[in-house]
Design a protein around this motif. Structure first.
Motif, short mmCIF file in Angstrom:
data_model
loop_
_atom_site.label_atom_id
_atom_site.label_comp_id
_atom_site.label_asym_id
_atom_site.label_seq_id
_atom_site.Cartn_x
_atom_site.Cartn_y
_atom_site.Cartn_z
N LYS A 133 32.98 44.23 44.24
CA LYS A 133 33.07 43.16 44.98
C LYS A 133 32.33 41.98 44.11
O LYS A 133 32.86 41.01 43.80
CB LYS A 133 32.32 43.18 46.70
CG LYS A 133 32.55 41.77 47.13
CD LYS A 133 32.03 42.10 48.48
CE LYS A 133 32.31 40.79 49.52
NZ LYS A 133 31.33 39.66 49.17
N ALA A 134 30.83 42.11 43.95
CA ALA A 134 30.14 41.46 42.96
C ALA A 134 30.82 41.17 41.68
O ALA A 134 31.02 40.07 41.18
CB ALA A 134 28.86 41.77 42.69
N THR A 137 33.89 41.49 40.94
CA THR A 137 35.26 40.20 41.26
C THR A 137 34.95 38.94 41.29
O THR A 137 35.70 37.93 40.78
CB THR A 137 36.00 40.88 42.60
OG1 THR A 137 36.44 42.46 42.30
CG2 THR A 137 37.32 39.98 43.02
N GLU A 138 33.97 38.89 42.24
CA GLU A 138 33.47 37.35 42.40
C GLU A 138 33.00 36.65 41.13
O GLU A 138 33.25 35.50 40.87
CB GLU A 138 32.48 37.36 43.38
CG GLU A 138 32.79 37.72 44.96
CD GLU A 138 31.75 37.82 45.88
OE1 GLU A 138 30.68 37.67 45.58
OE2 GLU A 138 32.06 38.21 47.06
N THR A 190 35.79 36.33 38.37
CA THR A 190 36.45 35.40 38.67
C THR A 190 36.07 33.90 38.35
O THR A 190 36.68 33.08 37.95
CB THR A 190 37.10 35.48 40.04
OG1 THR A 190 37.79 36.72 40.28
CG2 THR A 190 37.94 34.14 40.45
N ALA A 191 34.70 33.78 38.55
CA ALA A 191 33.95 32.49 38.85
C ALA A 191 33.68 32.14 37.34
O ALA A 191 33.92 30.91 36.82
CB ALA A 191 32.68 32.62 39.84
N THR A 249 29.28 37.32 32.27
CA THR A 249 28.59 38.05 33.02
C THR A 249 27.93 39.24 32.78
O THR A 249 28.51 40.10 32.09
CB THR A 249 29.76 38.45 34.27
OG1 THR A 249 30.57 37.37 34.85
CG2 THR A 249 29.08 39.32 35.25
N TYR A 276 37.89 47.06 38.08
CA TYR A 276 38.00 45.69 38.45
C TYR A 276 39.44 45.40 38.52
O TYR A 276 40.09 45.02 39.56
CB TYR A 276 37.03 44.67 37.79
CG TYR A 276 37.71 43.09 37.85
CD1 TYR A 276 37.72 42.42 38.96
CD2 TYR A 276 38.06 42.85 36.72
CE1 TYR A 276 38.16 41.15 38.67
CE2 TYR A 276 38.65 41.22 36.43
CZ TYR A 276 38.67 40.80 37.69
OH TYR A 276 39.22 39.25 37.67
N SER A 314 39.31 25.82 46.31
CA SER A 314 38.00 25.91 45.90
C SER A 314 37.53 24.51 45.00
O SER A 314 38.40 24.05 44.29
CB SER A 314 37.79 27.34 45.26
OG SER A 314 36.34 27.18 44.92
#
Length: 201
Positions: free
Chosen positions: A19-20, A22-23, A26-27, A33, A63, A100
């Motif tokens: 989950k982390a 993916t976030e 994506t960001a 990262t 991912y 967003s």
């Protein structure tokens, strides 16, 4: 009971890491990262992170694997069977980035192929396999519609989709998909008209 609790805890840690990832991917992208940032965001130690994913490459592959199914065109009969093949082909272009303030990131598989340019790396290979399957599915839907050269139309629509995704990323625009859809309509209708002409001969 302890073993069951331990298995759930391990599964929970893996889900938090994905989950982390993916976030954050994506960001801000993959290369920006770090594993330290991922472990902090997932609330796990780096040791736990590396227990589940032996390298960053492994995490990127995992991912992408979680995204594949949701970003592939549904084959005829597998999703909303009442839709015509034409509607199924056009539905590919109805995808819209989430509303967003964050920059538009476009297609994650294109992004990975750019950030991991080596074609020998597993993440790049997975991205390429996804893109081949994407075009293959479009061709299969076109074949169901009776189009004479389904592989050509499938490749054209796949290229159009990727171009819209890349342009949307560059321009930070959520409107390129609508433009691509109008072009897709022209391509599909021309191919369907050609199929009708062939069948009349």
């Amino acid at each position: 009971m302890d073993e069951l609790h331990s298995a759930r805890r391990r599964r929970g840690a893996r889900e938090r890491i994905l989950k982390a990832a993916t976030e954050l991917f994506t960001a801000q992208g993959i290369n920006a990262t770090g594993m330290e940032q991922l472990s902090t965001a997932a609330a796990v130690s780096k040791r736990t992170l590396y227990t589940h994913f032996s390298s960053k490459d492994d995490l990127v592959v995992a991912y992408l694997s979680t995204l594949r199914g949701g970003l592939l065109p549904a084959l005829p009969g597998s999703d909303q069977p009442s839709r015509s093949p034409r509607e199924q082909l056009l539905a590919v272009f109805d995808w819209k980035p989430p509303q967003s303030v964050a920059p538009v990131r476009g297609c994650p598989f294109l992004n990975v192929s750019v950030e991991v340019p080596d074609p020998g790396r597993p993440a790049h290979q997975l991205a390429a396999a996804h893109k081949r399957e994407f075009a293959r599915r479009l061709s299969e839907i076109a074949r169901q519609a009776g189009i004479a050269a389904p592989e050509i139309l499938g490749e054209q629509l796949a290229l159009l989709y990727d171009g819209a995704a890349a342009r949307g990323t560059v321009l930070n625009s959520r409107h390129t998909g609508a433009c691509a859809r109008s072009i897709a309509e022209s391509l599909i209708d021309a191919a369907l008209a050609g199929a009708d002409t062939t069948s009349e001969r």
